[in-house]
Design an enzyme around this catalytic site. Structure first.
Site, PDB file in Angstrom:
ATOM      1  N   THR A   1      50.091  13.251  85.799  1.00 47.75           N
ATOM      2  CA  THR A   1      50.928  13.564  84.796  1.00 47.75           C
ATOM      3  C   THR A   1      51.138  14.725  84.138  1.00 47.75           C
ATOM      4  O   THR A   1      50.421  14.742  83.556  1.00 47.75           O
ATOM      5  CB  THR A   1      51.333  12.323  83.894  1.00 47.75           C
ATOM      6  OG1 THR A   1      51.352  10.602  84.771  1.00 47.75           O
ATOM      7  CG2 THR A   1      52.441  12.019  82.750  1.00 47.75           C
TER       8      THR A   1
ATOM      9  N   ASP B   1      45.966  16.758  89.247  1.00 49.71           N
ATOM     10  CA  ASP B   1      46.307  16.331  87.590  1.00 49.71           C
ATOM     11  C   ASP B   1      46.169  17.623  87.260  1.00 49.71           C
ATOM     12  O   ASP B   1      45.381  18.155  87.033  1.00 49.71           O
ATOM     13  CB  ASP B   1      45.531  15.020  86.613  1.00 49.71           C
ATOM     14  CG  ASP B   1      46.243  14.345  85.431  1.00 49.71           C
ATOM     15  OD1 ASP B   1      47.265  15.307  85.308  1.00 49.71           O
ATOM     16  OD2 ASP B   1      45.796  13.421  84.925  1.00 49.71           O
ATOM     17  N   GLY B   2      46.552  17.980  85.939  1.00 49.28           N
ATOM     18  CA  GLY B   2      46.589  18.855  84.764  1.00 49.28           C
ATOM     19  C   GLY B   2      45.615  18.476  83.835  1.00 49.28           C
ATOM     20  O   GLY B   2      44.979  17.352  83.584  1.00 49.28           O
TER      21      GLY B   2
ATOM     22  N   ASP C   1      45.627  19.551  79.169  1.00 45.87           N
ATOM     23  CA  ASP C   1      45.994  20.226  77.465  1.00 45.87           C
ATOM     24  C   ASP C   1      44.199  21.680  77.389  1.00 45.87           C
ATOM     25  O   ASP C   1      44.814  22.114  77.144  1.00 45.87           O
ATOM     26  CB  ASP C   1      46.145  19.000  76.723  1.00 45.87           C
ATOM     27  CG  ASP C   1      47.173  17.928  77.101  1.00 45.87           C
ATOM     28  OD1 ASP C   1      48.703  18.324  77.078  1.00 45.87           O
ATOM     29  OD2 ASP C   1      46.746  16.795  77.182  1.00 45.87           O
TER      30      ASP C   1
ATOM     31  N   LYS D   1      43.084  15.878  78.213  1.00 47.27           N
ATOM     32  CA  LYS D   1      43.896  15.012  78.083  1.00 47.27           C
ATOM     33  C   LYS D   1      44.815  13.956  77.745  1.00 47.27           C
ATOM     34  O   LYS D   1      44.036  13.616  77.045  1.00 47.27           O
ATOM     35  CB  LYS D   1      43.921  14.890  80.385  1.00 47.27           C
ATOM     36  CG  LYS D   1      43.112  15.325  81.144  1.00 47.27           C
ATOM     37  CD  LYS D   1      42.844  15.304  82.222  1.00 47.27           C
ATOM     38  CE  LYS D   1      43.833  14.317  82.562  1.00 47.27           C
ATOM     39  NZ  LYS D   1      45.013  14.783  82.902  1.00 47.27           N
ATOM     40  N   GLY D   2      45.803  14.111  77.979  1.00 48.73           N
ATOM     41  CA  GLY D   2      47.064  13.362  76.860  1.00 48.73           C
ATOM     42  C   GLY D   2      47.930  13.019  75.909  1.00 48.73           C
ATOM     43  O   GLY D   2      48.502  12.418  75.677  1.00 48.73           O
ATOM     44  N   GLY D   3      48.310  14.922  75.983  1.00 42.20           N
ATOM     45  CA  GLY D   3      49.668  14.920  75.601  1.00 42.20           C
ATOM     46  C   GLY D   3      50.802  14.847  76.169  1.00 42.20           C
ATOM     47  O   GLY D   3      51.310  14.551  75.354  1.00 42.20           O
TER      48      GLY D   3
ATOM     49  N   THR E   1      52.452  19.776  85.271  1.00 40.38           N
ATOM     50  CA  THR E   1      51.952  20.852  86.500  1.00 40.38           C
ATOM     51  C   THR E   1      52.222  19.737  87.723  1.00 40.38           C
ATOM     52  O   THR E   1      52.053  20.720  88.499  1.00 40.38           O
ATOM     53  CB  THR E   1      50.599  21.506  85.904  1.00 40.38           C
ATOM     54  OG1 THR E   1      51.071  22.401  84.814  1.00 40.38           O
ATOM     55  CG2 THR E   1      50.100  22.925  87.100  1.00 40.38           C
TER      56      THR E   1
ATOM     57  N   GLU F   1      45.692   7.659  83.637  1.00 35.91           N
ATOM     58  CA  GLU F   1      44.386   8.706  84.078  1.00 35.91           C
ATOM     59  C   GLU F   1      43.238   8.361  84.274  1.00 35.91           C
ATOM     60  O   GLU F   1      42.599   9.215  85.318  1.00 35.91           O
ATOM     61  CB  GLU F   1      45.125  10.531  83.446  1.00 35.91           C
ATOM     62  CG  GLU F   1      46.957  10.796  83.314  1.00 35.91           C
ATOM     63  CD  GLU F   1      47.047  11.702  82.388  1.00 35.91           C
ATOM     64  OE1 GLU F   1      47.943  12.275  82.233  1.00 35.91           O
ATOM     65  OE2 GLU F   1      46.211  11.989  81.740  1.00 35.91           O
TER      66      GLU F   1
END
Length: 219
Positions: free
Chosen positions: A28, A81-82, A84, A94-96, A31, A103
């Protein structure tokens, strides 16, 4: 000179090399969205995708890519996945975007985690980006007090509810020197659903967009 968006697009296209026949996991964020758009060009190569959020599922469907429930998919070959933030040791925050729990679940089911970022996301120490913690609403105050004891400054993400119906505390002011230990400690707190530290299961490959092109980092 490549813009940040062009770097993200370049890493997204580079990630197509890691796509294998079968079912893949898709993350999510901005990117990951570029990756979904690139994936549409080779969608005949895969049987479908598991989405880590409602937004990702909708974008996949828009491109005619079948979205498959993780319970029906079994083990995934790859998850893209991208992040942060990411370190050279492949630990991530992650989780922004608020999808950290799903995820983390999809990443756990994948043999290989390919992280796609632009170079601004590479850090020596995690924590400048506020670390998200998804919590059960009734535990919010309790968890916030525990996070203060760990040296953090937790702030409720206002007006936001996760796809799972929970709230997020964004923890500011941490220098995360041992992300694996901190991930375990926070996950043990009653009422925590998931912490946005991806260190116990970090990335296997990081494709990083730079002005000179895409760099590949591995464990």
């Amino acid at each position: 000179m490549m813009t940040q968006d062009e770097m993200k697009q370049a890493t997204a296209r580079a990630a197509l090399e890691y796509v294998t026949p079968g079912i893949i996991g898709v993350g999510t964020g901005s990117t990951a969205n570029y990756f979904i758009d690139a994936l549409a060009d080779i969608k005949g190569r895969i049987d479908g995708a598991v989405a880590s959020s409602v937004a990702t599922a909708e974008r996949l469907k828009k491109h005619g890519i079948e979205v498959i429930d993780l319970n029906d998919a079994g083990e995934l070959q790859v998850y893209v996945d991208g992040a942060d933030e990411i370190t050279r040791h492949m630990a991530m925050i992650k989780g922004g975007g608020g999808a950290l729990t799903r995820e983390k679940i999809v990443a756990a089911c994948a043999r290989k985690f390919v992280c796609i970022v632009d170079q601004s996301k590479l850090v020596d120490v995690l924590g400048k980006f506020p670390m998200p913690v998804e919590v059960i609403p009734m535990a919010r105050s309790y968890i916030a007090r525990q996070l203060v004891k760990l040296g953090g400054n937790p702030v409720l993400r206002s007006g936001f509810t996760t796809d799972n119906g929970n709230v997020i505390l964004d923890v500011h002011g941490l220098d995360i020197l041992d992300p694996v230990a901190l991930e375990s400690e926070i996950n043990q707190l009653a009422g925590v659903v998931t912490v946005g530290l991806f260190a116990r299961r970090g990335a296997d490959v990081c494709l990083m967009g730079t002005p000179e092109g895409v760099r590949t980092l591995t464990r």
